[in-house]
Scaffold this active site. Structure first.
Site, PDB file in Angstrom:
ATOM      1  N   ASP A 230       6.053   2.384  -2.296  1.00  0.00           N
ATOM      2  CA  ASP A 230       5.396   3.016  -1.155  1.00  0.00           C
ATOM      3  C   ASP A 230       5.141   4.460  -1.552  1.00  0.00           C
ATOM      4  O   ASP A 230       5.752   4.995  -2.488  1.00  0.00           O
ATOM      5  CB  ASP A 230       6.270   2.921   0.093  1.00  0.00           C
ATOM      6  CG  ASP A 230       5.451   2.980   1.382  1.00  0.00           C
ATOM      7  OD1 ASP A 230       4.314   3.499   1.336  1.00  0.00           O
ATOM      8  OD2 ASP A 230       5.943   2.522   2.416  1.00  0.00           O
ATOM      9  N   TRP A 231       4.240   5.105  -0.854  1.00  0.00           N
ATOM     10  CA  TRP A 231       3.761   6.424  -1.260  1.00  0.00           C
ATOM     11  C   TRP A 231       4.885   7.463  -1.155  1.00  0.00           C
ATOM     12  O   TRP A 231       5.319   7.829  -0.074  1.00  0.00           O
ATOM     13  CB  TRP A 231       2.568   6.818  -0.396  1.00  0.00           C
ATOM     14  CG  TRP A 231       1.233   6.406  -0.940  1.00  0.00           C
ATOM     15  CD1 TRP A 231       0.115   7.193  -1.001  1.00  0.00           C
ATOM     16  CD2 TRP A 231       0.831   5.146  -1.500  1.00  0.00           C
ATOM     17  NE1 TRP A 231      -0.936   6.505  -1.574  1.00  0.00           N
ATOM     18  CE2 TRP A 231      -0.521   5.244  -1.898  1.00  0.00           C
ATOM     19  CE3 TRP A 231       1.496   3.942  -1.746  1.00  0.00           C
ATOM     20  CZ2 TRP A 231      -1.226   4.202  -2.501  1.00  0.00           C
ATOM     21  CZ3 TRP A 231       0.803   2.897  -2.346  1.00  0.00           C
ATOM     22  CH2 TRP A 231      -0.535   3.027  -2.708  1.00  0.00           C
TER      23      TRP A 231
END
Length: 782
Positions: A230-231
């Protein structure tokens, strides 16, 4: 193309630096290229219910127009695998038009609590349903030559402190509830990528959790694709690579690429580990490079969005008021009738190709009506003038349609809800209007469970959830009886939050969220505890009626490695064409292990004309009777009489039969009554002591302090010392000129954002190269 052979050939030609460069993105939405080998970095973007592609030069919060389909909270209520495939295929085609090769979705996390701010983006409280809907969607997208990223793996069931929280759960709960949906998607649909979650699981960040990313995902389930972060989820890049995380996102900062190279040269990382990741990444890039151009028909996709919204809407209440007709004199009330709530807030928020509203759609349908706003958009408290006007408009009408909607500012990615109450501006409106006209139909839009104490004031309630850009036209079709509502609830609606055992422990304290409720999530709790919810799982009304009969079992005896066929006849006994969702549950015998009272093991949606009958079929295998045994690390079936139940909701079981199962794996079952009394007797409530939870976990629950500071310390923790306040205080100042929904999301997330993630904001002191020195300053400060 033989992707594996070709990727091995290309990786063999790469330098260590080139292989490391592939392990992070070029930018927010693009992978890196290696031009000399002909590898182009493709585009990826958000899109669980529609493409959110921010083309080059577009400001934050703006995206190219695309079809906004029903969010997962809605589409799951269709219980329609075929429909989810169609939606996925349509979104895949829209990706192709925009040159996007990888879609970041679907989200198959479990709805542990109604308070999770991102529940609208997830399918269900039930892992079987979530897995089936997710797998169908993935198959649809990937049938168009576009990949997906199934997210957020795993235990990401809250927004509060989601970047750093440790989801503390026992192995059975993890396996049976929180991993099962991912397992189904991986095994059935073979997604190109899986996205790891931000949070910790079993005391380790998911991004560097080898047991999760390699042991379970690859070795047990056979996943052969890429694991992407995930970012901003990566803490230790080298550790993450060893654990099985291939791609770090977002791109733009090459420090960690260099860290990988340094680790290889210093002997801290074997080059064969880097080679494995590089080969998987090149396989992905080869697939992405084959993306073919396409031009989709926006009107055709809008029609699909309307059909999906119809199939996903749930009729919660109806005493005969609906269906109505255009010949009735009507009042149309509510700001949501003009400005609909149709999608969620956060990274999935997109720009629709068009947007229906109820006022316009009722006008097009030829309905005679007067309109009153009733409440101001986003208002929380009642406005007497608006309510008085609404009452005036409602008085004497044949029917009153009130459009109610939970404001986006009350539920979004980035923060959890504080309660399940609707704004008083709307509940008071409904009550006051009922005093002048009882013929009220409420059309409710929201991303999750809301308090329904006002339901007594309405004769009919239609739940649309967040039904996408065509919600309004779909709603008019249903209200006027042109189509029959056929959605069923994919989550249990309680009377109050106090009824849910997770409410005692959600969202947790400090850096931990303790899942003390264990397996008892949603209907598993209500059915096991013998409590009655407001609306049960699988519930939904129709304008017609159905009869279930002639239950058939291919055998009443089974082995744990055998299979049983189950069937029943469904008949439309009413006067209108419609669809019924037949649900199959299995109730276990009392055995050594504690078990929920029943669990969903199958469902089928069948469409029937009046008087028509069809037979629906299910298959039951050993896993459908099994529970997970942590001590032996295997799925175990206890011998005994299992009840097969077929019904139309978890609380409306129409047919029952018994199956005697003889199991060789029964010897692995462990009786833990003495140490886990509350889990064996949920009817007494579920107030789990520290000692009992430790017994369930097999260890003491972890506790984390603020000091010493590390790169994983949060902004709010850093602000507790003088050096942190001096250097970072400005981060909590409100931003200017930002999109409202993005501003709300980031404002909620920032205090709990780890220092290592703040480098995304371009602060030099927090760059990867300077962060260790900055952390030393914090530890030296008062």
């Amino acid at each position: 193309m033989d992707y594996k052979a070709r990727s091995a050939e290309l990786v063999a030609k790469m330098t260590t630096e080139e292989k490391a460069s592939l392990c992070s993105g070029l930018s927010n939405w693009q992978l890196k290229s290696i031009d000399r080998l002909g590898l182009r970095g493709g585009y990826l973007t958000d899109g669980p219910h529609g493409l959110r592609f921010q083309a080059e030069g577009m400001p934050m919060g703006v995206s190219v127009p695309a079809t906004c389909f029903p969010a997962a909270c809605a589409s799951a209520c269709s219980f329609d695998r075929g429909l989810l495939f169609e939606i996925g295929a349509a979104i895949g085609d829209e990706c192709r038009q925009e040159g996007v090769s990888l879609l970041l979705g679907p989200g198959v996390n479990i709805k542990r609590s109604p308070l999770c701010g991102r529940n609208f983006e997830y399918f269900s409280e039930d892992p079987m349903l979530a897995g089936e809907m997710g797998a169908a969607f993935v198959k649809g997208v990937q049938s168009r030559g576009v990949g997906v990223s199934v997210k957020h793996y795993a235990g990401n069931n809250q927004e509060t402190r989601r970047l750093i929280v440790d989801s503390v759960m026992d192995e059975r709960t993890k396996r049976e509830i929180y991993l099962t949906a991912f397992e189904r998607v991986v095994k059935q649909a073979r997604p190109w990528t899986v996205m790891c979650a931000y949070n910790k699981l079993d005391g380790e960040y998911c991004s560097q959790n080898e047991a999760l990313l390699t042991g379970v995902l690859r070795d047990e389930w056979g996943f052969g694709g890429v694991v992407v972060s995930d970012w901003g989820a990566v803490s230790d890049r080298v550790k993450a690579l060893k654990a099985g995380l291939d791609l770090e996102m977002p791109g733009g900062d090459t420090w960690n690429d260099g860290e990988i190279v340094r680790a290889v040269k210093e002997g801290r990382l074997g080059e064969e580990t880097l080679d494995k990741a590089a080969r998987r990444l090149v396989e992905l890039m080869l697939k992405m490079n084959e993306l073919s151009a396409y031009e989709y028909d926006a009107d055709v996709h809008h029609a699909l969005a309307r059909r999906a919204a119809i199939a996903s809407s749930v009729l919660l209440k109806n005493d005969g008021l609906l269906p109505s007709s255009i010949f009735k004199n009507a009042a149309l009330i509510g700001a949501a009738a003009k400005s609909p709530r149709y999608q969620g807030g956060g990274s999935s928020h997109m720009t629709p190709t068009q947007l229906d509203n109820a006022v316009r759609e009722f006008t097009k349908a030829g309905l005679r009506f007067d309109y009153a706003e009733g409440y101001a958009p986003d208002a929380l408290e009642p406005d007497e003038a608006l309510i008085s006007e609404a009452c005036r408009v409602a008085r004497g009408k044949d029917i009153v349609y009130i459009f109610a909607a939970l404001p986006e500012k009350m539920e979004s990615e980035g923060f959890d809800r504080r309660g399940i109450e609707m704004p008083r501006a709307q509940t008071e409106l409904i009550r006051r209007v009922s005093e002048v006209n009882r013929n009220i139909a409420v059309i409710l839009s929201c991303g999750g469970v809301v308090d329904m104490s006002w339901e007594k004031y309405a004769r009919a309630i239609l739940l649309t959830y967040l039904g996408g850009q065509a919600t309004a036209s779909a709603t008019v079709e249903i209200l006027l009886g042109r189509v029959n509502p056929c959605g069923k609830l994919a989550e249990t609606w309680p009377v109050s939050l106090d009824e849910l055992p997770a409410s005692r422990y959600f969202p947790g304290e400090g850096r931990t969220s303790e899942y003390r409720e264990g397996l008892y999530v949603g209907y598993r709790w209500f059915d096991s505890a013998g409590r009655t919810p407001r609306y049960p799982f699988g519930y939904g009304l129709s304008y017609t009626t159905f009869r279930l009969a002639d239950l058939y079992l291919s055998d009443t005896h089974a082995a744990d490695d055998g299979e049983i066929t189950v069937g029943c006849k469904v008949t439309n006994t009413g006067t209108m064409p419609g669809a019924e969702i037949v649900q199959l549950y299995v109730a276990p015998p009392e055995g050594k292990a504690f078990r929920p009272a029943q669990e969903l093991k199958g469902f089928e949606k069948v469409r029937l004309n009046p008087g028509e009958s069809k037979t629906v079929w299910f298959k039951l295998g050993g896993r459908d009777f099994a529970h997970y045994e942590p001590e032996s690390g295997r799925w175990c079936v206890e011998s005994g009489d299992y009840e097969v139940r077929v019904g139309v909701s978890s609380r409306d079981i129409r047919l029952r039969a018994s199956v005697k199962v003889e199991s060789a794996s029964a010897v692995f079952a462990v009786d833990r009554r003495a140490e886990l009394p509350d889990y064996y007797a949920p009817r007494k409530g579920l107030e789990v002591s520290d000692a009992e939870f430790a017994s369930l976990l097999g260890r003491e629950a972890p506790h984390y302090g603020v000091r010493p500071y590390t790169v994983d310390s949060t902004l709010s923790e850093a602000l507790e010392c003088e050096a942190g306040r001096a250097a970072l205080g400005r981060y909590l100042e409100p931003g200017e000129g930002e999109d409202d929904q993005l501003r709300r999301m980031f404002a909620a997330m920032l205090p709990d954002m780890p220092l290592r993630s703040l480098n995304m904001f371009g602060d030099p002191q927090l760059s990867r190269g300077n962060l260790a020195e900055f952390v030393e300053k914090l530890n030296a400060s008062k």
